[in-house]
Design an enzyme around this catalytic site. Structure first.
Site, PDB file in Angstrom:
ATOM      1  CE1 TYR A 157      -4.152   1.502  -0.283  1.00  0.00           C
ATOM      2  CE2 TYR A 157      -3.461   2.841   1.593  1.00  0.00           C
ATOM      3  CZ  TYR A 157      -4.344   2.589   0.555  1.00  0.00           C
ATOM      4  OH  TYR A 157      -5.414   3.429   0.348  1.00  0.00           O
ATOM      5  CE  LYS A 164      -7.319   6.169   0.436  1.00  0.00           C
ATOM      6  NZ  LYS A 164      -8.416   6.890  -0.266  1.00  0.00           N
TER       7      LYS A 164
HETATM    8  O1  0WE Z   1      -6.926   2.903  -1.835  1.00  0.00           O
HETATM    9  C1  0WE Z   1      -6.958   1.851  -2.427  1.00  0.00           C
HETATM   10  C2  0WE Z   1      -6.449   1.737  -3.850  1.00  0.00           C
HETATM   11  C3  0WE Z   1      -6.275   3.025  -4.559  1.00  0.00           C
HETATM   12  C4  0WE Z   1      -5.409   2.922  -5.788  1.00  0.00           C
HETATM   13  C5  0WE Z   1      -5.461   1.864  -6.680  1.00  0.00           C
HETATM   14  C6  0WE Z   1      -4.648   1.865  -7.810  1.00  0.00           C
HETATM   15  C7  0WE Z   1      -4.602   0.716  -8.779  1.00  0.00           C
HETATM   16  C8  0WE Z   1      -4.144   1.127 -10.159  1.00  0.00           C
HETATM   17  C9  0WE Z   1      -4.530   3.942  -6.035  1.00  0.00           C
HETATM   18  N1  0WE Z   1      -3.737   3.972  -7.118  1.00  0.00           N
HETATM   19  C10 0WE Z   1      -3.782   2.965  -8.003  1.00  0.00           C
HETATM   20  N2  0WE Z   1      -2.956   3.025  -9.091  1.00  0.00           N
HETATM   21  C11 0WE Z   1      -3.029   2.144 -10.131  1.00  0.00           C
HETATM   22  O2  0WE Z   1      -2.230   2.215 -11.070  1.00  0.00           O
HETATM   23  N3  0WE Z   1      -7.416   0.721  -1.787  1.00  0.00           N
HETATM   24  C12 0WE Z   1      -7.818   0.830  -0.400  1.00  0.00           C
HETATM   25  C13 0WE Z   1      -7.462  -0.600  -2.421  1.00  0.00           C
HETATM   26  C14 0WE Z   1      -6.142  -1.246  -2.192  1.00  0.00           C
HETATM   27  O3  0WE Z   1      -5.071  -0.863  -2.903  1.00  0.00           O
HETATM   28  C15 0WE Z   1      -3.990  -1.584  -2.422  1.00  0.00           C
HETATM   29  C16 0WE Z   1      -4.411  -2.418  -1.393  1.00  0.00           C
HETATM   30  C17 0WE Z   1      -5.794  -2.203  -1.233  1.00  0.00           C
HETATM   31  C18 0WE Z   1      -6.694  -2.846  -0.253  1.00  0.00           C
HETATM   32  C19 0WE Z   1      -2.670  -1.551  -2.829  1.00  0.00           C
HETATM   33  C20 0WE Z   1      -1.764  -2.383  -2.200  1.00  0.00           C
HETATM   34  C21 0WE Z   1      -2.159  -3.212  -1.181  1.00  0.00           C
HETATM   35  C22 0WE Z   1      -3.484  -3.248  -0.770  1.00  0.00           C
END
Ligand code: 0WE
Length: 260
Positions: A157, A164
């Site tokens: 993350y 966040k």
């Molecule tokens: O906040 C998020 C994800 C937000 C996000 C997702 C992406 C995917 C594609 C931000 N930037 C990108 N960039 C991209 O290129 N989450 C809470 C979901 C999430 O994302 C993770 C998680 C979880 C759960 C990333 C790593 C590990 C766990």
């Protein structure tokens, strides 16, 4: 119930019918709110307009929250339909993919850090700054979406966790300032959900399985449950709640050690 009857809600960040923004928009519409949307780019225009229509809305305007000129043009355009609104929902996050793969200490770089914080945290303040003038003396509510990575570490993350953390501080500073205008500002920290944004993420399947295994409710959460919490928080039922990070995660965040 219709506890949002007579309210207008601006929903920023709808991309697909798996988006958390879709769960929130559906719940708010069910409770009687009128809705308006943005779409990030031409590729999403048709899809967002179709989803807006399903929720009886014909307001969908272009805006990439990473671009000041887009934000200005969006609110100028919105003013042609609405001279005021009651609810702002911010459901947007982005970090470059290389930032979400590997050890934080190895993959973090200046550009990835900047983009993550700009798109995922600053944009909420930018939208709040514009929205406050539409929401004056309305018992308004602003809402954003956070994640456990703001305060705990988890694999991959990475810089999104820092973004966040910034977003949650953003909630508190906005809540303090906008309280004087009777505008409440909160966040929902949702459990992991298989959205488009999450689908490309390494290890998401294991993370969902871990939550379902050890969370007090022994399951994952869905976008419509986050939507119900969002509808409540943005309604007059939550009139004393501001500056808070409310977890909608099946209780996962309270666990120190799982029981057997
Ligand atoms: O906040 C998020 C994800 C937000 C996000 C997702 C992406 C995917 C594609 C931000 N930037 C990108 N960039 C991209 O290129 N989450 C809470 C979901 C999430 O994302 C993770 C998680 C979880 C759960 C990333 C790593 C590990 C766990």
């Amino acid at each position: 119930m219709s506890f949002l009857a007579g309210k207008r809600a601006l929903i920023v960040g709808l991309a697909s019918n798996r988006s958390i923004a879709w769960g929130i928009a559906s719940a708010m519409r069910r409770e009687g709110a009128e809705l308006a949307f943005n779409y990030q780019n031409d590729k999403l225009e048709g899809r967002v307009k179709k989803m807006a229509a399903e929720l009886d809305s014909d307001i969908a305007l272009p805006m990439d929250v990473g671009d000041d000129a887009d934000i200005d043009a969006f609110f100028d355009g919105l003013r042609k339909s609405w001279d005021s609104f009651d609810i702002l929902v911010h459901s947007v996050a982005y970090a470059p993919a290389d930032q979400l793969d590997g050890r934080f200490v190895d993959v973090v770089n200046r550009e990835g850090f900047r983009i993550a914080h700009d798109v995922s945290s600053y944009s909420f303040a930018a939208l709040a700054q514009k929205s406050q003038h539409f929401m004056k003396d309305k018992a308004g509510a602003m809402l954003t979406l956070s994640y456990l990575g703001s305060t705990r570490t988890l694999p991959n993350y990475n810089v999104m966790g820092l973004a966040k953390a910034s977003l949650e501080a953003n909630v508190r500073f906005l809540a303090q300032d906008l309280g004087a205008d009777n505008i409440r500002v909160n966040a929902i920290s949702a459990g992991p959900i298989r959205t488009l944004a999450a689908s490309g993420i390494k290890g998401i399947r294991e993370m969902l399985a871990q939550v379902a295994d050890v969370a007090p409710l022994k399951r994952n959460v869905g976008i419509h449950e986050v939507g119900n919490a969002a509808a409540f928080l943005c309604s007059d039922l939550a009139s004393a709640i501001t500056g808070q990070i409310i977890y909608a995660d099946a209780g996962y965040n309270i666990i120190g050690m799982p029981s057997t």
